[in-house]
Design a protein around this motif. Sequence first.
Motif, short mmCIF file in Angstrom:
data_model
loop_
_atom_site.label_atom_id
_atom_site.label_comp_id
_atom_site.label_asym_id
_atom_site.label_seq_id
_atom_site.Cartn_x
_atom_site.Cartn_y
_atom_site.Cartn_z
N LEU A 33 0.99 -0.95 -0.22
CA LEU A 33 -0.16 0.31 -0.44
C LEU A 33 0.96 1.33 -0.03
N LYS A 34 2.11 1.33 1.38
CA LYS A 34 2.83 2.43 0.85
C LYS A 34 3.29 2.48 -0.45
N HIS A 35 4.19 2.21 -1.31
CA HIS A 35 3.94 1.90 -2.34
C HIS A 35 3.47 1.74 -3.85
N GLY A 36 1.87 1.92 -3.59
CA GLY A 36 1.14 2.30 -4.25
C GLY A 36 0.89 1.01 -4.96
N GLY A 37 1.59 -0.58 -4.82
CA GLY A 37 0.86 -1.53 -5.55
C GLY A 37 -0.04 -2.32 -5.10
N ALA A 48 1.80 -9.21 -4.90
CA ALA A 48 2.29 -8.19 -5.64
C ALA A 48 3.78 -7.94 -6.03
N GLU A 49 3.82 -6.60 -7.37
CA GLU A 49 4.94 -6.24 -7.45
C GLU A 49 5.21 -4.56 -7.29
N VAL A 50 6.59 -4.47 -6.48
CA VAL A 50 6.66 -2.95 -6.44
C VAL A 50 8.32 -2.53 -6.74
N LYS A 51 8.20 -1.48 -7.23
CA LYS A 51 9.25 -0.95 -7.51
C LYS A 51 10.10 0.07 -7.03
N TRP A 52 10.83 0.25 -6.35
CA TRP A 52 11.40 1.35 -5.16
C TRP A 52 12.63 1.35 -4.68
N CYS A 59 5.74 -9.36 -3.89
CA CYS A 59 5.27 -9.91 -2.26
C CYS A 59 4.50 -10.92 -2.09
N ILE A 60 4.38 -11.66 -1.66
CA ILE A 60 3.26 -12.45 -1.48
C ILE A 60 2.85 -12.91 0.00
N LYS A 61 1.36 -13.63 -0.35
CA LYS A 61 0.30 -13.29 0.68
C LYS A 61 0.34 -14.85 0.41
N PRO A 62 1.06 -16.59 0.81
CA PRO A 62 0.15 -17.90 0.25
C PRO A 62 -1.10 -17.85 0.56
N THR A 63 -1.95 -18.16 -0.20
CA THR A 63 -3.06 -19.37 0.00
C THR A 63 -3.01 -20.70 0.39
N THR A 64 -2.16 -20.82 0.29
CA THR A 64 -2.55 -22.22 1.19
C THR A 64 -2.28 -22.82 2.82
#
Length: 193
Positions: A33-37, A48-52, A59-64
């Motif tokens: 969120l901070k980096h607009g992804g 989500a992919e963030v470039k900074w 950035c991953i949140k496993p769904t397993t």
Amino acid sequence: MSKFLLVGLGNIGEAYINTRHNIGFDVVNAFVLKHGGFFRNDRLADVAEVKWKGRQFICIKPTTFMNLSGKAFKYWMDKEKVQLANTLTIVDDLALPINKLRLRPSGSDAGHNGLRDIQLTLGTDAYPKLRFGIGNNFPKGRQVEFVLGRWQASEQGLVNQKVQKCTEIIESFATVGIEKTMNMVNNLAFTQE
């Protein structure tokens, strides 16, 4: 461009939102969120992919579910060709008081099922972890309810403060490295504002 993999540990589903065990998800959400992804549902994880500052963060949140976190971790690390030293796993930790964070380049799973699965999948415990202290303020035999429970209203300010600090820690980890970042983080004690 340097590439990093951020792995927030948690469980999917409404029942787990804002629980202590899902703080890894909350930290990764805050960073994105901070980096607009934004997240998309992808293989084994919300991603989500963030470039900074010339760096790329997957950035991953496993769904397993927590106990199978290793599968998502390894899949995305291999797919994105991220070095193990450039991964950072964010996890809740009962052994740390609620006012502490701890960053380490390696270390045991300390009884955490998500970390245990990652360690088994990778065949090593030598991967960086950011442990988010949740304290252990529960009666004997009530650990599961505590971990899967929501933060108390009195804790929320402190938790929010730590989540924001974690986004800075991730940035520091990616720019100045783990050693300098550990020196900055591991002696911090947060206080309720």
